[in-house]
Design an enzyme around this catalytic site. Structure first.
Site, PDB file in Angstrom:
ATOM      1  N   PHE A  69       7.006   3.397  22.139  1.00  0.00           N
ATOM      2  CA  PHE A  69       7.944   4.628  21.484  1.00  0.00           C
ATOM      3  C   PHE A  69       9.205   4.068  20.926  1.00  0.00           C
ATOM      4  O   PHE A  69       9.629   4.372  19.691  1.00  0.00           O
ATOM      5  CB  PHE A  69       8.274   5.576  22.579  1.00  0.00           C
ATOM      6  CG  PHE A  69       9.131   6.896  22.195  1.00  0.00           C
ATOM      7  CD1 PHE A  69       8.477   7.965  21.487  1.00  0.00           C
ATOM      8  CD2 PHE A  69      10.470   6.923  22.057  1.00  0.00           C
ATOM      9  CE1 PHE A  69       9.402   8.877  21.028  1.00  0.00           C
ATOM     10  CE2 PHE A  69      11.196   7.586  21.634  1.00  0.00           C
ATOM     11  CZ  PHE A  69      10.819   8.923  21.051  1.00  0.00           C
ATOM     12  N   ASN A 116      -3.280   5.136  17.138  1.00  0.00           N
ATOM     13  CA  ASN A 116      -2.429   4.397  16.300  1.00  0.00           C
ATOM     14  C   ASN A 116      -2.915   3.065  16.153  1.00  0.00           C
ATOM     15  O   ASN A 116      -3.743   2.422  16.672  1.00  0.00           O
ATOM     16  CB  ASN A 116      -0.995   4.212  17.186  1.00  0.00           C
ATOM     17  CG  ASN A 116      -0.925   2.996  17.732  1.00  0.00           C
ATOM     18  OD1 ASN A 116      -0.684   1.982  17.218  1.00  0.00           O
ATOM     19  ND2 ASN A 116      -1.448   2.814  19.247  1.00  0.00           N
ATOM     20  N   MET A 118      -0.574   1.073  14.375  1.00  0.00           N
ATOM     21  CA  MET A 118       0.760   0.493  13.800  1.00  0.00           C
ATOM     22  C   MET A 118       0.790  -0.902  13.339  1.00  0.00           C
ATOM     23  O   MET A 118       1.558  -1.275  12.584  1.00  0.00           O
ATOM     24  CB  MET A 118       2.139   0.894  15.027  1.00  0.00           C
ATOM     25  CG  MET A 118       1.986   2.506  15.601  1.00  0.00           C
ATOM     26  SD  MET A 118       2.283   3.496  14.233  1.00  0.00           S
ATOM     27  CE  MET A 118       3.917   3.371  13.573  1.00  0.00           C
ATOM     28  N   GLY A 119       0.438  -1.733  14.352  1.00  0.00           N
ATOM     29  CA  GLY A 119       0.489  -3.328  14.214  1.00  0.00           C
ATOM     30  C   GLY A 119       2.011  -3.994  14.476  1.00  0.00           C
ATOM     31  O   GLY A 119       2.122  -4.885  13.706  1.00  0.00           O
ATOM     32  N   PHE A 120       2.511  -3.536  15.622  1.00  0.00           N
ATOM     33  CA  PHE A 120       3.804  -3.940  16.036  1.00  0.00           C
ATOM     34  C   PHE A 120       4.959  -4.096  14.904  1.00  0.00           C
ATOM     35  O   PHE A 120       5.456  -5.094  14.822  1.00  0.00           O
ATOM     36  CB  PHE A 120       3.622  -5.813  16.582  1.00  0.00           C
ATOM     37  CG  PHE A 120       2.613  -5.680  17.719  1.00  0.00           C
ATOM     38  CD1 PHE A 120       2.180  -4.630  18.483  1.00  0.00           C
ATOM     39  CD2 PHE A 120       2.250  -7.186  17.957  1.00  0.00           C
ATOM     40  CE1 PHE A 120       1.384  -4.880  19.536  1.00  0.00           C
ATOM     41  CE2 PHE A 120       1.418  -7.007  19.293  1.00  0.00           C
ATOM     42  CZ  PHE A 120       1.078  -6.048  20.181  1.00  0.00           C
ATOM     43  N   SER A 181      -3.138  -5.244  22.807  1.00  0.00           N
ATOM     44  CA  SER A 181      -2.910  -4.258  21.673  1.00  0.00           C
ATOM     45  C   SER A 181      -4.411  -4.569  20.681  1.00  0.00           C
ATOM     46  O   SER A 181      -4.812  -5.856  20.398  1.00  0.00           O
ATOM     47  CB  SER A 181      -2.036  -4.364  20.880  1.00  0.00           C
ATOM     48  OG  SER A 181      -2.056  -3.584  19.661  1.00  0.00           O
ATOM     49  N   ASN A 183      -4.524  -3.826  17.585  1.00  0.00           N
ATOM     50  CA  ASN A 183      -4.026  -3.693  16.138  1.00  0.00           C
ATOM     51  C   ASN A 183      -3.666  -5.005  15.605  1.00  0.00           C
ATOM     52  O   ASN A 183      -3.099  -5.036  14.427  1.00  0.00           O
ATOM     53  CB  ASN A 183      -3.272  -2.543  16.065  1.00  0.00           C
ATOM     54  CG  ASN A 183      -3.609  -1.333  16.539  1.00  0.00           C
ATOM     55  OD1 ASN A 183      -4.727  -1.180  16.132  1.00  0.00           O
ATOM     56  ND2 ASN A 183      -2.833  -0.402  17.168  1.00  0.00           N
ATOM     57  N   THR A 184      -3.608  -6.253  16.297  1.00  0.00           N
ATOM     58  CA  THR A 184      -3.193  -7.240  15.773  1.00  0.00           C
ATOM     59  C   THR A 184      -4.336  -8.311  15.728  1.00  0.00           C
ATOM     60  O   THR A 184      -4.645  -8.400  17.016  1.00  0.00           O
ATOM     61  CB  THR A 184      -1.807  -8.063  16.476  1.00  0.00           C
ATOM     62  OG1 THR A 184      -0.848  -7.125  16.391  1.00  0.00           O
ATOM     63  CG2 THR A 184      -1.707  -9.543  15.944  1.00  0.00           C
ATOM     64  N   LYS A 219       0.236  -7.178  30.406  1.00  0.00           N
ATOM     65  CA  LYS A 219      -0.252  -5.989  29.926  1.00  0.00           C
ATOM     66  C   LYS A 219      -1.743  -6.167  29.637  1.00  0.00           C
ATOM     67  O   LYS A 219      -1.957  -6.910  28.442  1.00  0.00           O
ATOM     68  CB  LYS A 219       0.261  -5.112  29.236  1.00  0.00           C
ATOM     69  CG  LYS A 219      -0.048  -3.764  28.832  1.00  0.00           C
ATOM     70  CD  LYS A 219       0.910  -2.784  28.210  1.00  0.00           C
ATOM     71  CE  LYS A 219       0.684  -1.546  28.170  1.00  0.00           C
ATOM     72  NZ  LYS A 219       1.324  -0.612  27.165  1.00  0.00           N
ATOM     73  N   ASN A 248      -3.343  -0.706  28.240  1.00  0.00           N
ATOM     74  CA  ASN A 248      -3.219  -0.428  26.986  1.00  0.00           C
ATOM     75  C   ASN A 248      -4.170   0.409  26.439  1.00  0.00           C
ATOM     76  O   ASN A 248      -4.750   1.182  27.001  1.00  0.00           O
ATOM     77  CB  ASN A 248      -3.040  -1.717  26.256  1.00  0.00           C
ATOM     78  CG  ASN A 248      -2.275  -1.868  25.061  1.00  0.00           C
ATOM     79  OD1 ASN A 248      -1.835  -0.950  24.322  1.00  0.00           O
ATOM     80  ND2 ASN A 248      -1.678  -3.074  24.964  1.00  0.00           N
ATOM     81  N   THR A 249      -3.825   0.795  25.187  1.00  0.00           N
ATOM     82  CA  THR A 249      -4.721   1.680  24.366  1.00  0.00           C
ATOM     83  C   THR A 249      -6.272   1.327  24.392  1.00  0.00           C
ATOM     84  O   THR A 249      -6.412  -0.146  24.606  1.00  0.00           O
ATOM     85  CB  THR A 249      -4.393   1.893  23.008  1.00  0.00           C
ATOM     86  OG1 THR A 249      -4.342   0.699  22.194  1.00  0.00           O
ATOM     87  CG2 THR A 249      -2.994   2.754  23.113  1.00  0.00           C
ATOM     88  N   GLY A 295      -3.423   8.136  29.983  1.00  0.00           N
ATOM     89  CA  GLY A 295      -3.581   9.245  30.198  1.00  0.00           C
ATOM     90  C   GLY A 295      -2.990  10.214  31.201  1.00  0.00           C
ATOM     91  O   GLY A 295      -3.413  10.984  31.722  1.00  0.00           O
ATOM     92  N   THR A 317       2.056   9.278  25.362  1.00  0.00           N
ATOM     93  CA  THR A 317       1.156  10.387  24.615  1.00  0.00           C
ATOM     94  C   THR A 317       1.734  11.657  25.189  1.00  0.00           C
ATOM     95  O   THR A 317       1.983  12.493  24.318  1.00  0.00           O
ATOM     96  CB  THR A 317      -0.230  10.167  24.685  1.00  0.00           C
ATOM     97  OG1 THR A 317      -0.519   8.668  24.129  1.00  0.00           O
ATOM     98  CG2 THR A 317      -0.869  10.995  23.836  1.00  0.00           C
TER      99      THR A 317
END
Length: 355
Positions: A69, A116, A118-120, A181, A183-184, A219, A248-249, A295, A317
């Site tokens: 966030f 998401n 986002m990619g950091f 993550s 996303n990387t 994490k 994480n996600t 969750g 979330t």
């Protein structure tokens, strides 16, 4: 009231635009001393029964804001004033980077979830360190979540994380190595123990060398196989880490209709997140601090995670779907439940149902 505003107004706009507008408003609150202090006095957790100690840090309440966030540590004081017991900023990388192309944030309102990729996106470790060095007008417990810069090859990941740690560990109440993550590219490869060991050892050396010794956590992803969860837990014990954040996600799309790529968070992650928490608790007992995220929507979820062995619980979330009073409401309801059960200290319930 918030539900009406969300369904009738906010849901009509691009979610990332709404997020940026929200962060700007919270940054304004963070630099407005009188209002910030009034909000903190009204909404921050104050019940002594909610206080909990983890890795030598005293938290006013167990429920905190997960990373993702506040990416640049710009609204720590505002989120603390709104009732979060701690705020985890980031993920922050050594070098500034724009993240992935938009659109990259998607609401799944029916499933109380978001996706998401986002990619950091962040302004870099130096900028975050400057933000965290400012004198605070209200108390705030701050975790700093660090990740790998996208353009840095996997072979140079250790030095990249170390650069972030050197900048940020002195200003953090605890430091988190994020290797989970989706996303990387290649980041999750670092969860493999043979790659994770030298990374964590190097970052731990930096964290241990700060004036007050910064606690270090890792994490992990919900998508790890059970045996890999066990391996990371064993490694954390071997290296003397302070804790594990789970989870994480997820890249799974079980239970949702969307096929958008990226990390899924919210209600669909709940079952696996709790499962990983229970597995970790059975593996490490109370030798590590376990932080449960994924969750978490209400006081029932927080209560369940505490009973299962989490010392701290995080959410993000749920803030989107339940509004700015979400953390305050959870802490108030948790304090009432504790009194109803005759519990005067959170330590009485942490891990009570763990096998």
């Amino acid at each position: 009231m918030y539900r009406f505003v969300f369904t009738q107004v906010l849901s009509r706009f691009d979610p990332e635009d709404v997020h940026h507008l929200t962060v700007r408003g919270l940054r304004l609150l963070s630099v407005t001393p009188v209002v910030k202090k009034l909000v903190h006095r009204r909404l921050a957790p104050r019940d002594p029964a909610l206080r909990v100690q983890a890795f030598g840090v005293h938290f006013p309440g167990p429920f905190g804001l997960a990373a993702g966030f506040d990416k640049d540590a710009g609204c720590v004081e505002a989120m603390s004033a709104l009732g979060f017991g701690h705020v985890e900023v980031g993920t922050i990388t050594a070098h500034a980077q724009p993240g992935n192309a938009r659109p990259r944030l998607f609401r799944l309102a029916g499933e109380r979830a978001i996706i998401n990729r986002m990619g950091f996106n962040n302004a870099g470790a130096g900028a975050a360190a400057r933000a965290l060095s400012r004198v605070r007008g209200v108390p705030a417990i701050v975790g700093v979540n660090i990740g790998k810069t996208k353009v840095v090859p996997e072979s140079e990941a250790v030095s990249d994380y170390v650069a972030s740690a050197r900048e940020l560990a002195p200003s953090a109440d605890y430091l988190v190595v994020n290797v989970s993550s989706p996303n990387t590219p290649g980041l999750r490869n670092l969860q493999a123990v043979e790659l994770l060991r030298p990374l964590l050892k190097a970052v731990k050396e930096v964290a241990d060398g700060t004036p007050k010794r910064t606690p270090l956590l890792v994490k992990i992803a919900p998508d790890l196989a059970d045996e890999d969860v066990d391996a990371v837990a064993d490694l954390a014990l071997e290296l003397g880490l302070d804790g594990i954040i789970a989870t994480n996600t997820t890249i799974s799309r079980e239970g949702v209709a969307s096929t958008e790529t990226g990390g899924l968070s919210g209600r669909p992650v709940k079952a696996r997140s709790l499962e990983v928490l229970r597995r970790l608790r059975s593996r490490v007992g109370d030798r590590l601090v376990l932080v449960s995220v994924g969750g978490v929507e209400d006081v029932d979820d927080v209560w369940e995670r505490l009973l299962a062995g989490a010392t701290l619980v995080q959410g993000y979330t749920g803030l989107i779907y339940h509004g700015p009073l979400w953390a305050n409401r959870i802490h108030r309801q948790l304090a009432r439940r504790m009194r109803r059960h005759g519990v005067t200290d959170l330590r009485e319930i942490i891990g009570r149902t763990a096998s």
